[in-house]
Design a protein around this motif. Sequence first.
Motif, PDB file in Angstrom:
ATOM      1  N   PHE A 106       1.873 -28.408   4.216  1.00  0.00           N
ATOM      2  CA  PHE A 106       1.294 -27.085   4.454  1.00  0.00           C
ATOM      3  C   PHE A 106       2.043 -26.024   3.644  1.00  0.00           C
ATOM      4  O   PHE A 106       3.170 -26.238   3.177  1.00  0.00           O
ATOM      5  CB  PHE A 106       1.344 -26.718   5.941  1.00  0.00           C
ATOM      6  N   LEU A 107       1.403 -24.876   3.521  1.00  0.00           N
ATOM      7  CA  LEU A 107       2.002 -23.654   2.991  1.00  0.00           C
ATOM      8  C   LEU A 107       1.905 -22.592   4.073  1.00  0.00           C
ATOM      9  O   LEU A 107       0.955 -22.610   4.877  1.00  0.00           O
ATOM     10  CB  LEU A 107       1.286 -23.180   1.722  1.00  0.00           C
ATOM     11  N   ALA A 108       2.835 -21.663   4.101  1.00  0.00           N
ATOM     12  CA  ALA A 108       2.836 -20.660   5.166  1.00  0.00           C
ATOM     13  C   ALA A 108       3.319 -19.324   4.623  1.00  0.00           C
ATOM     14  O   ALA A 108       4.063 -19.257   3.633  1.00  0.00           O
ATOM     15  CB  ALA A 108       3.710 -21.112   6.335  1.00  0.00           C
ATOM     16  N   TRP A 109       2.880 -18.293   5.309  1.00  0.00           N
ATOM     17  CA  TRP A 109       3.320 -16.916   4.995  1.00  0.00           C
ATOM     18  C   TRP A 109       2.955 -16.016   6.160  1.00  0.00           C
ATOM     19  O   TRP A 109       1.988 -16.268   6.899  1.00  0.00           O
ATOM     20  CB  TRP A 109       2.638 -16.404   3.727  1.00  0.00           C
ATOM     21  N   SER A 110       3.733 -14.965   6.345  1.00  0.00           N
ATOM     22  CA  SER A 110       3.420 -13.962   7.357  1.00  0.00           C
ATOM     23  C   SER A 110       3.996 -12.627   6.924  1.00  0.00           C
ATOM     24  O   SER A 110       4.736 -12.541   5.937  1.00  0.00           O
ATOM     25  CB  SER A 110       3.989 -14.364   8.732  1.00  0.00           C
ATOM     26  N   GLY A 163      11.277 -21.815   3.716  1.00  0.00           N
ATOM     27  CA  GLY A 163      11.875 -22.471   2.548  1.00  0.00           C
ATOM     28  C   GLY A 163      10.882 -22.608   1.409  1.00  0.00           C
ATOM     29  O   GLY A 163      10.211 -21.646   1.015  1.00  0.00           O
ATOM     30  N   ASP A 164      10.720 -23.842   0.888  1.00  0.00           N
ATOM     31  CA  ASP A 164       9.826 -24.084  -0.244  1.00  0.00           C
ATOM     32  C   ASP A 164       8.355 -23.999   0.142  1.00  0.00           C
ATOM     33  O   ASP A 164       7.486 -23.939  -0.747  1.00  0.00           O
ATOM     34  CB  ASP A 164      10.110 -25.474  -0.841  1.00  0.00           C
ATOM     35  N   ARG A 165       8.064 -23.997   1.435  1.00  0.00           N
ATOM     36  CA  ARG A 165       6.660 -23.930   1.862  1.00  0.00           C
ATOM     37  C   ARG A 165       6.125 -22.496   1.862  1.00  0.00           C
ATOM     38  O   ARG A 165       4.937 -22.281   2.095  1.00  0.00           O
ATOM     39  CB  ARG A 165       6.508 -24.531   3.263  1.00  0.00           C
ATOM     40  N   LEU A 166       6.982 -21.526   1.606  1.00  0.00           N
ATOM     41  CA  LEU A 166       6.554 -20.130   1.591  1.00  0.00           C
ATOM     42  C   LEU A 166       5.729 -19.851   0.336  1.00  0.00           C
ATOM     43  O   LEU A 166       6.149 -20.168  -0.776  1.00  0.00           O
ATOM     44  CB  LEU A 166       7.766 -19.203   1.636  1.00  0.00           C
ATOM     45  N   ARG A 167       4.567 -19.249   0.523  1.00  0.00           N
ATOM     46  CA  ARG A 167       3.710 -18.870  -0.597  1.00  0.00           C
ATOM     47  C   ARG A 167       3.137 -17.483  -0.286  1.00  0.00           C
ATOM     48  O   ARG A 167       2.400 -17.318   0.684  1.00  0.00           O
ATOM     49  CB  ARG A 167       2.591 -19.880  -0.788  1.00  0.00           C
ATOM     50  N   VAL A 168       3.463 -16.503  -1.088  1.00  0.00           N
ATOM     51  CA  VAL A 168       3.055 -15.119  -0.826  1.00  0.00           C
ATOM     52  C   VAL A 168       1.664 -14.875  -1.394  1.00  0.00           C
ATOM     53  O   VAL A 168       1.449 -15.032  -2.606  1.00  0.00           O
ATOM     54  CB  VAL A 168       4.055 -14.126  -1.433  1.00  0.00           C
ATOM     55  N   PRO A 169       0.705 -14.482  -0.561  1.00  0.00           N
ATOM     56  CA  PRO A 169      -0.661 -14.236  -1.034  1.00  0.00           C
ATOM     57  C   PRO A 169      -0.869 -12.762  -1.387  1.00  0.00           C
ATOM     58  O   PRO A 169      -0.012 -11.905  -1.130  1.00  0.00           O
ATOM     59  CB  PRO A 169      -1.512 -14.629   0.166  1.00  0.00           C
ATOM     60  N   LEU A 170      -2.031 -12.492  -1.934  1.00  0.00           N
ATOM     61  CA  LEU A 170      -2.483 -11.121  -2.171  1.00  0.00           C
ATOM     62  C   LEU A 170      -3.442 -10.756  -1.048  1.00  0.00           C
ATOM     63  O   LEU A 170      -4.463 -11.419  -0.844  1.00  0.00           O
ATOM     64  CB  LEU A 170      -3.182 -11.010  -3.527  1.00  0.00           C
ATOM     65  N   VAL A 171      -3.108  -9.693  -0.299  1.00  0.00           N
ATOM     66  CA  VAL A 171      -3.893  -9.306   0.874  1.00  0.00           C
ATOM     67  C   VAL A 171      -4.440  -7.898   0.682  1.00  0.00           C
ATOM     68  O   VAL A 171      -3.714  -6.985   0.272  1.00  0.00           O
ATOM     69  CB  VAL A 171      -3.042  -9.361   2.160  1.00  0.00           C
ATOM     70  N   SER A 172      -5.710  -7.722   0.995  1.00  0.00           N
ATOM     71  CA  SER A 172      -6.324  -6.395   0.988  1.00  0.00           C
ATOM     72  C   SER A 172      -7.169  -6.237   2.252  1.00  0.00           C
ATOM     73  O   SER A 172      -7.859  -7.175   2.669  1.00  0.00           O
ATOM     74  CB  SER A 172      -7.192  -6.186  -0.261  1.00  0.00           C
ATOM     75  N   THR A 173      -7.091  -5.066   2.874  1.00  0.00           N
ATOM     76  CA  THR A 173      -7.842  -4.811   4.106  1.00  0.00           C
ATOM     77  C   THR A 173      -8.500  -3.438   4.024  1.00  0.00           C
ATOM     78  O   THR A 173      -8.008  -2.530   3.348  1.00  0.00           O
ATOM     79  CB  THR A 173      -6.936  -4.864   5.349  1.00  0.00           C
ATOM     80  N   ARG A 174      -9.590  -3.307   4.759  1.00  0.00           N
ATOM     81  CA  ARG A 174     -10.287  -2.014   4.840  1.00  0.00           C
ATOM     82  C   ARG A 174     -11.023  -1.937   6.165  1.00  0.00           C
ATOM     83  O   ARG A 174     -11.797  -2.833   6.506  1.00  0.00           O
ATOM     84  CB  ARG A 174     -11.271  -1.865   3.682  1.00  0.00           C
ATOM     85  N   GLU A 175     -10.761  -0.863   6.921  1.00  0.00           N
ATOM     86  CA  GLU A 175     -11.487  -0.622   8.165  1.00  0.00           C
ATOM     87  C   GLU A 175     -12.540   0.449   7.920  1.00  0.00           C
ATOM     88  O   GLU A 175     -12.268   1.457   7.262  1.00  0.00           O
ATOM     89  CB  GLU A 175     -10.531  -0.206   9.285  1.00  0.00           C
ATOM     90  N   GLU A 176     -13.727   0.244   8.496  1.00  0.00           N
ATOM     91  CA  GLU A 176     -14.873   1.099   8.205  1.00  0.00           C
ATOM     92  C   GLU A 176     -15.426   1.699   9.491  1.00  0.00           C
ATOM     93  O   GLU A 176     -15.631   0.985  10.485  1.00  0.00           O
ATOM     94  CB  GLU A 176     -15.945   0.268   7.495  1.00  0.00           C
ATOM     95  N   ASP A 177     -15.667   3.000   9.473  1.00  0.00           N
ATOM     96  CA  ASP A 177     -16.305   3.700  10.588  1.00  0.00           C
ATOM     97  C   ASP A 177     -17.755   3.967  10.192  1.00  0.00           C
ATOM     98  O   ASP A 177     -18.066   4.969   9.549  1.00  0.00           O
ATOM     99  CB  ASP A 177     -15.575   5.013  10.884  1.00  0.00           C
ATOM    100  N   ARG A 178     -18.647   3.073  10.577  1.00  0.00           N
ATOM    101  CA  ARG A 178     -20.021   3.147  10.099  1.00  0.00           C
ATOM    102  C   ARG A 178     -20.828   4.279  10.722  1.00  0.00           C
ATOM    103  O   ARG A 178     -21.687   4.859  10.087  1.00  0.00           O
ATOM    104  CB  ARG A 178     -20.715   1.806  10.351  1.00  0.00           C
ATOM    105  N   ASN A 179     -20.584   4.589  12.000  1.00  0.00           N
ATOM    106  CA  ASN A 179     -21.368   5.629  12.662  1.00  0.00           C
ATOM    107  C   ASN A 179     -20.653   6.973  12.714  1.00  0.00           C
ATOM    108  O   ASN A 179     -21.115   7.902  13.384  1.00  0.00           O
ATOM    109  CB  ASN A 179     -21.753   5.188  14.071  1.00  0.00           C
ATOM    110  N   GLN A 180     -19.516   7.089  12.046  1.00  0.00           N
ATOM    111  CA  GLN A 180     -18.792   8.369  11.913  1.00  0.00           C
ATOM    112  C   GLN A 180     -18.460   9.002  13.270  1.00  0.00           C
ATOM    113  O   GLN A 180     -18.584  10.209  13.467  1.00  0.00           O
ATOM    114  CB  GLN A 180     -19.628   9.353  11.080  1.00  0.00           C
TER     115      GLN A 180
END
Length: 316
Positions: free
Chosen positions: A80-84, A94-111
């Motif tokens: 396995f690979l892991a990251w947090s 240790g060697d199982r650490l793999r850093v990903p690229l993360v992007s998030t967006r929260e949306e208020d649809r009804n304002q």
Amino acid sequence: MALYELFSHPAERGYRAGLCSKAALFLLLAAVLTYIPPLLVAYRSHGFWLKRSSYEEQPTVRFLHQVLLVALLQPEQGGFLAWSTFPAFNRLQGDRLRVPLVSTREEDRNQDGKADVLHFNLELPLQSTEHVLGVQLLLTFTYQLHRMSTFVMQSMAFVQSSCAVPGSQLYVNGDLRLQQRQPLRYSGLDVRYNVSVINGTSPFAQDFDLTRIMAAYQERNVTTILSDPNPIWLVGRAAEAPFVINAVIRYPVEVISYQPGFWEMIKFAWVQYVSILLIFLWVFGRIKIFVFQNQVVTTIPVPAMSQGDLHKEHLS
């Protein structure tokens, strides 16, 4: 000239007797049978006391940007690979650490000032020889309700999916739903679950074990789950391409169960009691008229008087 009845009013006849007479005893018995049985009928019909009620509310949800990811690889590739987002967890990998690229967006649809949906995207870099067979993803949120009691907690959404065929992307689309084992309070501040789902500062590996995290989380009486995620496992990853997790998590309007307050319970019980009492009042009213008109109990009748005459007698 024809005459028409333009106005009418009832005439009242009185019946007099001593306080220790059979007539007085009959009236006392009639009063008991008029007011007590409706209470017993309403109570025995179940639901006399309103023990639980519900209302709708749009919760205030915010993504806390806390992520724990475990990507399952083929056994010959290391397991396995892991990251947090928790440095203490990453140091344990240790060697199982793999850093990903993360992007998030929260949306208020009804304002309305409250977020309605979270768009989460994670790209996990892989070597050409690494192939992902399964994913375990944990996201944490702050969850608040304000309409009745002010309820604040930290909750989570857990995503798990696997396939025998190596994947290129996992797509998830679901609702963050509230689960209650017991109703909330009707007023006040409730912060009993406003604690972190993951002990991110712990140096011990057991505190990051997903089994222990889920077991502790499920001990709560109020939780959130990712409902109907409908995971779609896509295959055909190109060499050197990352494994992508694309998640859409909505924050829907919830039906909140709560314990009613004293006055709400009384209002609900009073309506049931009075609706039955009106029937008993009508029935025993007719019984009393029959008993006194036919002198079933001995009384001294008083001549009939109009309402105006009664009023004058009372004033005198």
